[in-house]
Design a protein around this motif. Structure first.
Motif, short mmCIF file in Angstrom:
data_model
loop_
_atom_site.label_atom_id
_atom_site.label_comp_id
_atom_site.label_asym_id
_atom_site.label_seq_id
_atom_site.Cartn_x
_atom_site.Cartn_y
_atom_site.Cartn_z
N HIS A 200 0.82 -1.21 0.00
CA HIS A 200 0.00 0.00 0.00
C HIS A 200 0.85 1.26 0.00
O HIS A 200 0.37 2.34 0.36
CB HIS A 200 -0.95 -0.01 1.20
CG HIS A 200 -1.87 -1.18 1.23
ND1 HIS A 200 -2.86 -1.39 0.28
CD2 HIS A 200 -1.94 -2.26 2.07
CE1 HIS A 200 -3.51 -2.51 0.55
NE2 HIS A 200 -2.97 -3.06 1.62
N GLY A 201 2.11 1.11 -0.39
CA GLY A 201 2.96 2.27 -0.55
C GLY A 201 4.04 2.44 0.50
O GLY A 201 4.82 3.39 0.43
N TYR A 202 4.13 1.52 1.46
CA TYR A 202 5.17 1.64 2.49
C TYR A 202 5.78 0.28 2.85
O TYR A 202 6.59 0.19 3.77
CB TYR A 202 4.61 2.31 3.74
CG TYR A 202 3.23 1.83 4.14
CD1 TYR A 202 3.07 0.65 4.86
CD2 TYR A 202 2.10 2.56 3.79
CE1 TYR A 202 1.80 0.21 5.21
CE2 TYR A 202 0.84 2.12 4.14
CZ TYR A 202 0.69 0.95 4.85
OH TYR A 202 -0.56 0.50 5.20
N GLY A 203 5.39 -0.79 2.14
CA GLY A 203 5.98 -2.10 2.40
C GLY A 203 4.92 -3.17 2.55
O GLY A 203 3.72 -2.89 2.48
N MET A 204 5.36 -4.42 2.76
CA MET A 204 4.42 -5.53 2.78
C MET A 204 5.10 -6.80 3.31
O MET A 204 6.31 -6.82 3.54
CB MET A 204 3.91 -5.79 1.36
CG MET A 204 5.01 -6.20 0.39
SD MET A 204 4.55 -6.27 -1.35
CE MET A 204 3.24 -7.47 -1.35
N ASP A 205 4.31 -7.84 3.46
CA ASP A 205 4.82 -9.18 3.73
C ASP A 205 4.71 -9.98 2.44
O ASP A 205 3.62 -10.42 2.06
CB ASP A 205 4.01 -9.85 4.85
CG ASP A 205 4.41 -11.31 5.07
OD1 ASP A 205 5.46 -11.72 4.53
OD2 ASP A 205 3.69 -12.03 5.76
#
Length: 413
Positions: A200-205
């Motif tokens: 969503h624009g700031y990172g993820m798993d």
């Protein structure tokens, strides 16, 4: 008369200067390497600070750089004053610790226990995020043996707590369940909107762990067989920022080579500005020395691997859960302050590959664990959508990190 007042003023200034010097502690940090060290955490025992500054229990301190500017610091659970130091190649830098009121510092390294998400412990700093799986997940027979990785970019602020809050939002989860009955497409869209498996624009798993060593877990070996650790049994968060997060994890007893009740304890810490965690591992009730490995799971049999025993690091370029490349690449690695015996790629047989959730193998660094000792190493990751864009840059970072571990900054005061 004016001359007398002048001499008196000079004397008072000299007295004040002398008094101030007694209330200041000069810390000299020396770099033995021909590499600049930027923002590297140094430690000074709080007991030495208290003794030098003759502090009362309630006294506050500040840390100043050579320009007199305040430097963020933290007093850790083991009573050390830590602060980031920047030292030129083969150079020295001086810092001052003295009584004073510290400026407010932003929390950079922090974490939390999430009983609402199957007992995860998740933590992060300005660059990366990680998690370890807990007993509630093991009770469901989900086989998550290793460390998981959260990628991070476009922000240096903590994001994991908000990511968990969205992922676990009960109202939105209930709405998704309702929509599945009438509008599956809308249900899927809402699911994607709250999922931390979506960027969503700031990172993820987007990292796959499964029944493997994941992103840098350690394990004992009996012959050629890895004794896989499962989820932790107990957790205790020891430090929670602003500059260092530390958690102590204890695991369920194992039977190892006939030794019963062998209990593993890990103390994991992550500092601001570092891609790597420090892990200190110990095993109680182990009667004889045996190999211990640190592993990175391989998701491609011919993946890009560096296994450099001599220089003390291993790396791998992970394809992420999206093999089409939409989630980029995750660089994973481990570095070792002590000499390792071997570093190598070990591929699974077809049978074991099925047992390990389709993983292809591990890149392993092999050391020897002596009963009663501690095994210390560093592990972590980076993402090619953030600052480190290529495997070459990551391998350079890891090689230099290993050099720094073996030639640490020296601190005198």
């Amino acid at each position: 008369m004016k001359k007398i007042f002048f001499l008196l003023a000079v004397a008072l200034m000299a007295f004040a200067s002398c008094a101030d010097s007694k209330q200041a502690m000069t810390v000299t940090v020396t770099n033995p390497l021909a590499l600049e060290r930027t923002g590297e955490m140094v430690e000074v025992p709080m007991s030495d600070v208290v003794a030098k500054l003759q502090l009362a229990d309630t006294a506050q301190i500040i840390v100043l750089d050579a320009d007199g500017q305040q430097v963020p610091y933290q007093v850790t659970y083991d009573e050390k004053v830590i602060f980031p130091a920047t030292v030129k190649a083969n150079g020295t830098a001086t810092y001052t610790i003295q009584p004073g009121t510290p400026e407010p510092f932003n929390v950079i390294a922090c974490g939390k226990y999430y009983p609402e998400r199957l007992d995860d412990v998740a933590w992060e700093n300005d660059l990366v995020g990680f998690r370890a799986y807990g007993p509630a997940l093991q009770a469901r027979n989900e086989r998550g043996f290793g460390y998981d990785i959260f990628t991070k970019y476009n922000t240096t602020e903590p994001v994991l707590e908000s990511m968990y809050a969205e992922e676990l939002n009960k109202e939105k989860r209930a709405k998704i369940a309702e929509l599945k009955k009438t509008d599956p497409k809308a249900a899927a869209e809402l699911g994607r909107a709250i999922s931390y498996h979506i960027d969503h624009g700031y990172g993820m798993d987007c990292y796959a762990v499964g029944p493997t060593l994941g992103g840098g877990t350690a394990a004992l070996m009996a012959g050629d067989t890895i004794i896989y650790p499962y989820c932790y049994r107990t957790q205790e968060i020891l430090d929670n920022g602003p500059l260092r997060f530390t958690v102590k994890l204890e695991f369920n007893p194992l039977v190892v080579r006939g030794d019963s009740n062998v209990v593993e304890t890990r103390v994991i810490s992550l500092d601001a500005g570092s891609y790597l965690n420090k892990a200190v591992i110990s095993y109680t009730n182990l009667k004889e020395a045996m190999p211990v490995v640190t592993g990175l799971v391989l998701r491609e049999p011919d993946g890009a691997v560096v296994a450099d025993a001599a220089n003390g690091y291993i790396t791998y370029v992970d394809p992420t859960t999206d093999r089409k490349g939409g989630n980029g690449k995750i660089f994973v690695g481990a570095a070792f302050p002590a000499q390792v015996k071997d570093a190598k790629t070990v591929l699974f047989s077809e049978t074991e590959k099925k047992e390990r959730g389709g993983a292809d193998g591990h890149v392993l660094a092999v050391s020897e664990y002596e009963p009663g000792s501690e095994y210390t190493y560093y592990w972590g990751s980076a993402w090619d959508k953030a600052a480190i864009k290529t495997a070459d840059v990551w391998n350079k970072y890891m090689a230099e990190y290993a050099q720094k571990l073996r030639a640490p900054l020296s601190v005198a005061y």
